[in-house]
Write a protein that holds these residues in place. Sequence first.
Motif, mmCIF file in Angstrom:
data_model
loop_
_atom_site.group_PDB
_atom_site.id
_atom_site.type_symbol
_atom_site.label_atom_id
_atom_site.label_comp_id
_atom_site.label_asym_id
_atom_site.label_seq_id
_atom_site.Cartn_x
_atom_site.Cartn_y
_atom_site.Cartn_z
ATOM 1 N N ALA A 255 0.825 -1.210 0.000
ATOM 2 C CA ALA A 255 0.000 0.000 0.000
ATOM 3 C C ALA A 255 0.857 1.256 0.000
ATOM 4 O O ALA A 255 0.527 2.250 -0.655
ATOM 5 N N GLU A 256 2.002 1.242 0.712
ATOM 6 C CA GLU A 256 2.855 2.425 0.766
ATOM 7 C C GLU A 256 3.610 2.671 -0.535
ATOM 8 O O GLU A 256 4.115 3.768 -0.772
ATOM 9 N N ASP A 257 3.681 1.647 -1.388
ATOM 10 C CA ASP A 257 4.353 1.812 -2.681
ATOM 11 C C ASP A 257 3.419 2.341 -3.766
ATOM 12 O O ASP A 257 3.876 2.920 -4.759
ATOM 13 N N ASN A 270 8.898 -4.696 -3.985
ATOM 14 C CA ASN A 270 8.984 -5.890 -4.829
ATOM 15 C C ASN A 270 10.166 -5.825 -5.780
ATOM 16 O O ASN A 270 10.891 -6.801 -5.974
ATOM 17 N N GLY A 271 10.362 -4.650 -6.394
ATOM 18 C CA GLY A 271 11.465 -4.503 -7.338
ATOM 19 C C GLY A 271 12.818 -4.633 -6.673
ATOM 20 O O GLY A 271 13.743 -5.241 -7.203
ATOM 21 N N GLU A 301 -3.653 -5.652 -4.054
ATOM 22 C CA GLU A 301 -3.773 -6.238 -2.724
ATOM 23 C C GLU A 301 -2.714 -7.316 -2.607
ATOM 24 O O GLU A 301 -2.584 -8.177 -3.498
ATOM 25 N N ILE A 302 -1.948 -7.270 -1.533
ATOM 26 C CA ILE A 302 -0.857 -8.224 -1.340
ATOM 27 C C ILE A 302 -1.397 -9.651 -1.390
ATOM 28 O O ILE A 302 -2.363 -9.991 -0.710
ATOM 29 N N SER A 306 -2.509 -7.441 -8.883
ATOM 30 C CA SER A 306 -2.617 -6.009 -9.177
ATOM 31 C C SER A 306 -3.440 -5.811 -10.443
ATOM 32 O O SER A 306 -3.461 -6.669 -11.330
ATOM 33 N N THR A 307 -4.091 -4.653 -10.520
ATOM 34 C CA THR A 307 -4.875 -4.303 -11.700
ATOM 35 C C THR A 307 -4.517 -2.888 -12.136
ATOM 36 O O THR A 307 -4.728 -1.924 -11.392
#
Length: 320
Positions: A255-257, A270-271, A301-302, A306-307
Amino acid sequence: MMKAYCRSRWAIWLLLATLLATGFLASWLLANSFEIVLNMWFFATVPLAVIVSIDYWRFRREWQQLQDDHPIDPVQITDPLSLAYYQKIQTLTQKLRTTRDTAHEQEQEQETLDTLQLWTHQIKTPLTALDLLLQVEPVNAKDARLEISKIDRYLAVMLNYLKLTTLNTDLVLTELPLKPLVNETVRDLAKLFIAKDLTVTVGPLPTVISDSQWLHFIFEQLLTNAIKYTPHGSIKIYAKGDAVMVADTGIGILAEDLPRIFEQGYSGYNGRANQKASGLGLFLSKQIAEKLGLTLTVTSEIGQGSTFAIHFPQTRWQVE
């Protein structure tokens, strides 16, 4: 304005008051007729009033120029000191503009260097993998071709990054059916889908007004990003509302990313953890989308995926 005029001419008023007082004092000392002194001052006041009226008119015109937002016409500046101030301000403004432009160019050069360094570090991964594959006999041609395709895409990203500054003059907007374009992009990335055993589904898509070359690049980056962070499962491309969605079942984004996911060089947790992201692809996609009049958004959502959504302002929503 009248107050400002009087304050700016205080020395003249002081001089006139001094002359008036001196005249009356001289007439008193010389025992001249008071009527003669008044007549003398009357005839002196008439031309003085004309001169003051002209001076006030010029002052008023220059004052109004300063209050307006329009550029000042130096031809209308009659006061030599005011003209000198105007020329000084123009010189300083030009120096400031030159300094600002130089600083902006240096900032852009540094930004480009930083991006090149990041990209150079990023492209070393497939180059190293390819080097290792070529050292082992027999050579695994399938994996080697996969690494070569990664290198090719990294080169395309960098070329598009360097080309981004001329995007405004490199747009060809046409009525564009999206499904053939997306299918072509999926075919280009087929090796990546097969390598990770991912299924991809392309639903009915609209016809839009856009540039096929740059839109292809955006879809390629979104799909490549989805492949990177989807260990298993599927990727779907479908239309919803005013947008085309690229949804995966991958690891998701913290969420913070999410607020910074489209920033230049920002790869997120993640990267950094997987050492697979340079942060260039999504940044370029966002920049290109804005120039095309599109909007990119993301929800995630972890553990659920992702969308990414590409919102189109001009569409003809027909099922193909």
